[in-house]
Scaffold this active site. Structure first.
Site, PDB file in Angstrom:
ATOM      1  N   GLY A 273       0.801  -1.221   0.000  1.00 37.08           N
ATOM      2  CA  GLY A 273       0.000   0.000   0.000  1.00 37.08           C
ATOM      3  C   GLY A 273       0.828   1.262   0.000  1.00 37.08           C
ATOM      4  N   VAL A 274       0.135   2.393   0.217  1.00 39.62           N
ATOM      5  CA  VAL A 274       0.827   3.675   0.198  1.00 39.62           C
ATOM      6  C   VAL A 274       1.413   3.970   1.577  1.00 39.62           C
ATOM      7  CG1 VAL A 274      -0.596   4.653  -1.624  1.00 39.62           C
ATOM      8  CG2 VAL A 274      -1.345   4.895   0.735  1.00 39.62           C
ATOM      9  N   ASN A 276       4.766   5.424   4.313  1.00 40.39           N
ATOM     10  CA  ASN A 276       6.144   5.155   4.715  1.00 40.39           C
ATOM     11  C   ASN A 276       6.339   3.744   5.248  1.00 40.39           C
ATOM     12  OD1 ASN A 276       7.247   7.710   4.113  1.00 40.39           O
ATOM     13  ND2 ASN A 276       6.173   8.539   5.887  1.00 40.39           N
ATOM     14  N   VAL A 277       5.346   3.245   6.014  1.00 39.04           N
ATOM     15  CA  VAL A 277       5.505   1.919   6.605  1.00 39.04           C
ATOM     16  C   VAL A 277       5.555   0.867   5.490  1.00 39.04           C
ATOM     17  CG1 VAL A 277       4.489   0.215   8.152  1.00 39.04           C
ATOM     18  CG2 VAL A 277       4.366   2.631   8.746  1.00 39.04           C
ATOM     19  N   GLU A 298      -0.791  -1.807  -6.741  1.00 41.33           N
ATOM     20  CA  GLU A 298      -1.415  -0.605  -7.308  1.00 41.33           C
ATOM     21  C   GLU A 298      -0.357   0.449  -7.631  1.00 41.33           C
ATOM     22  OE1 GLU A 298      -4.964   0.877  -5.141  1.00 41.33           O
ATOM     23  OE2 GLU A 298      -3.741   2.673  -4.937  1.00 41.33           O
ATOM     24  N   ILE A 368      -5.254   3.411  10.226  1.00 36.64           N
ATOM     25  CA  ILE A 368      -5.267   4.481  11.220  1.00 36.64           C
ATOM     26  C   ILE A 368      -5.559   3.885  12.591  1.00 36.64           C
ATOM     27  CG2 ILE A 368      -6.627   6.492  11.997  1.00 36.64           C
ATOM     28  CD1 ILE A 368      -6.588   7.387   9.033  1.00 36.64           C
ATOM     29  N   ASN A 388      -7.182  10.281   3.947  1.00 37.66           N
ATOM     30  CA  ASN A 388      -6.994  10.190   2.495  1.00 37.66           C
ATOM     31  C   ASN A 388      -8.216   9.561   1.840  1.00 37.66           C
ATOM     32  OD1 ASN A 388      -4.371  11.195   2.861  1.00 37.66           O
ATOM     33  ND2 ASN A 388      -3.593   9.150   3.258  1.00 37.66           N
ATOM     34  N   GLY A 392      -7.137   1.609  -2.889  1.00 32.11           N
ATOM     35  CA  GLY A 392      -7.282   0.221  -3.339  1.00 32.11           C
ATOM     36  C   GLY A 392      -7.219  -0.781  -2.206  1.00 32.11           C
ATOM     37  N   LYS A 412       0.735  10.226  17.045  1.00 30.67           N
ATOM     38  CA  LYS A 412       0.802  11.551  17.673  1.00 30.67           C
ATOM     39  C   LYS A 412       1.669  11.551  18.923  1.00 30.67           C
ATOM     40  CE  LYS A 412      -1.714  13.139  14.433  1.00 30.67           C
ATOM     41  NZ  LYS A 412      -0.916  13.658  13.328  1.00 30.67           N
TER      42      LYS A 412
END
Ligand code: COA
Length: 523
Positions: A273-274, A276-277, A298, A368, A388, A392, A412
């Site tokens: 997926g999108v 940094n992780v 994707e 999240i 966001n 996908g 946070k």
């Protein structure tokens, strides 16, 4: 087509006759229309017309006139598109995915409507007319052939659908795009609406089932604009300690699955997926024991490109590049080397549930918050503000052979637990979530009933600062929940969410109330 001059990339005489400035092209887009734009995670978006249109909208606003359009894309774009149009409040409806800060602010302020859709669904929604009429397509291409066919640029996204469905087409021919992109794409023209659908004939990640160009009716083209501007993606932050731990847990898990004979030695096609992780996990695979990997994904991020470079990944099928500026420069300097190992497809195919299920993809996506029973929220902060979008992640998670979700256990600065009693918004239900991973550990939820899941999620994934409170919640839920299949204290589940540690006192009062109430229910 070896040139960085846009003019010489427009070989079709009819379309050469349509060349004009971005200002002239933007003037052809009236208020109130739906515009399908190219662009997917900062790649292949139109670089000139949207920002010029934003200026026009600002002028209209200054003269007291309302000027808004519907903006449909592949996924997120860049400041020149989403940022510019959101800044002037020019977007009535945005879909299917965004990640722009100004856009996000407008959506969460209630000033812009947003439909957050599974990316594989967009094409069929447009064909079915559910989103209204598509009036104009604004699509970036790398060149135009003599017969009018188009060479796609660095993303495909929904471009085929926009070009097929829009009444009018504006093309941006970007001379910055690498001419060696020609031949890298696989544009499939075999999809249809039910009951006329046929199987999508992809049985291996590197199967090519389409053609390298978009087809269009040149008579629909109202403007051709020449540009010479780079794609704009953000750099990735180097993997931090938590990302490395998450990657380590996933690698151990995959090795374990191979040992058990549940995965082949070269795994199954990877989807990453999108964020940094996700990028860090790909980086982790570089040092892992797996060879001859493939990807059916994707977006192609830096980590995946590195895997191709070091010879560990033999083929990646995606719909877009999503590379940092440094990785992009490296790719462009040596693109022919990657031509046999990268295929870019329309997003209805890169994310197609049928293909994902057939190939047995290993899906890895960010989240999240996840709850103790395995439901996942990928999109909303406090259940009300969009971050966001689902992108996908649902296409892959529901249809994957193994569906993994990953996150640091807190956010946070450690003040918010990403493992909560009940997610404040559900994108992926417990039925689509098989593995949850944090830096604390990995919870394998396959074959577990809800109460078994809760224990594993709390013990393996929660941050030690939040684990005792989660245990306490779960223990009390076990005693006082009206139903004991998925025990919950509904009046308490959400009040745990914000500032969990900071609000101890307030929560203690709350808990007393909740216990009284739960006692009353239990009687
Ligand atoms: N409460 C409040 N904020 C939270 C949070 C929580 N429980 N969990 C994460 N966040 C915030 C982080 O603090 C960070 O905020 P910042 O940008 O202000 O620093 C932001 O969310 C991103 O979190 P991060 O930990 O950096 O993760 P990421 O870059 O891996 O992104 C998602 C995580 C969920 C936002 C991202 O994966 C996403 O958008 N997913 C949905 C789409 C998707 O999966 N697409 C791929 C399909 S192919």
């Amino acid at each position: 087509m070896q040139t960085n001059n846009a003019s010489s990339r427009i070989l079709c005489p009819h379309l050469r006759g349509k060349i004009m400035s971005a200002e002239e092209a933007a003037a052809l887009i009236p208020s109130g229309v739906n515009v399908g734009m190219s662009g997917f995670t900062g790649a292949g978006y139109p670089k000139a017309v949207p920002s010029t249109l934003a200026k026009r909208i600002m002028d209209a606003n200054l003269h007291g006139k309302k000027f808004k359009i519907g903006v449909w894309t592949g996924a997120s774009t860049a400041p020149e598109l989403d940022g510019a149009l959101a800044m002037v409040d020019g977007v009535e409806m945005r879909l299917p995915y965004q990640s722009d800060p100004t856009c996000r602010k407008r959506i969460n302020a209630g000033e812009m409507e947003y439909i957050d859709i599974h990316l594989s669904h967009v094409a069929q929604f447009v064909w079915g007319g559910f989103l209204g009429k598509l009036d104009v397509a604004v699509v970036e291409v790398a060149g135009i052939l003599e017969d009018g066919r188009l060479i796609p640029s660095s993303s495909v996204g929904n471009n085929k659908t926009w070009l097929d469905q829009a009444d009018k087409i504006i093309l941006e021919v970007n001379a910055w795009q690498n001419p060696h992109l020609e031949g890298m794409h696989d544009i499939y023209y075999g999809t249809a609406l039910p009951p006329h659908r046929k199987p999508i004939p992809i049985v291996k990640t590197d199967d090519r089932i389409g053609e390298p160009y978009y087809r269009i009716d040149p008579n629909n083209v109202i403007a051709v604009v020449e540009t010479n501007k780079a794609d704009r993606n953000s750099p990735f932050t180097p993997p931090d300690a938590n990302s490395k731990l998450i990657a380590g847990h996933i690698l151990d898990f995959l090795q374990h699955e191979v040992k058990k004979g549940r995965l082949p030695a070269n795994l199954l096609p990877l989807q990453s997926g999108v964020g940094n992780v996700a990028n860090a996990v790909m980086a982790g695979l570089q040092d892992g024991p797996f060879e001859n990997l493939t990807a059916y994904t994707e977006v192609l991020q830096d980590g995946m490109l590195d895997l191709i470079k070091c010879g560990k990944l033999t083929c990646a099928s995606a719909t877009s590049f999503s590379l940092s500026p440094a990785a992009l420069e490296e790719l462009n300097a040596d693109l022919p080397r990657f031509k046999d190992s990268i295929i870019l497809r329309p997003q209805e195919i890169s994310n197609h549930p049928e293909v994902i299920r057939r190939l047995g993809v290993i899906a890895m996506n960010g989240l999240i918050e996840a709850d103790i029973y395995g439901n996942v929220n990928s999109t909303h902060i406090m259940g009300t503000s969009i971050m966001n979008g689902i992108g996908g992640s649902g296409d892959f998670a529901r249809n994957a052979f193994i569906s993994i979700f990953m996150t640091p256990s807190s956010a946070k600065g450690g003040s918010v637990s990403c493992i909560v009693p009940m997610v404040s918004h559900v994108d992926h239900t417990e039925h689509d979530v098989q593995i949850i991973v944090t830096e604390q550990g990995l919870a394998d939820l396959r074959g577990l009933a809800p109460k078994q899941r809760a224990k594993v999620v709390i013990e393996k994934c929660a941050h030690p600062n939040f684990r005792p409170a989660l245990r306490e919640y779960y223990d009390r839920a076990l005693r006082y929940s009206p139903g004991r299949h998925t025990p919950h204290l509904l009046d308490e589940a959400y009040t745990f969410l914000p500032n969990w540690v900071a609000n101890q006192t307030a929560r203690a009062a709350w808990r007393d109330d909740a216990t009284v109430q739960a006692d009353a229910w239990a009687k």
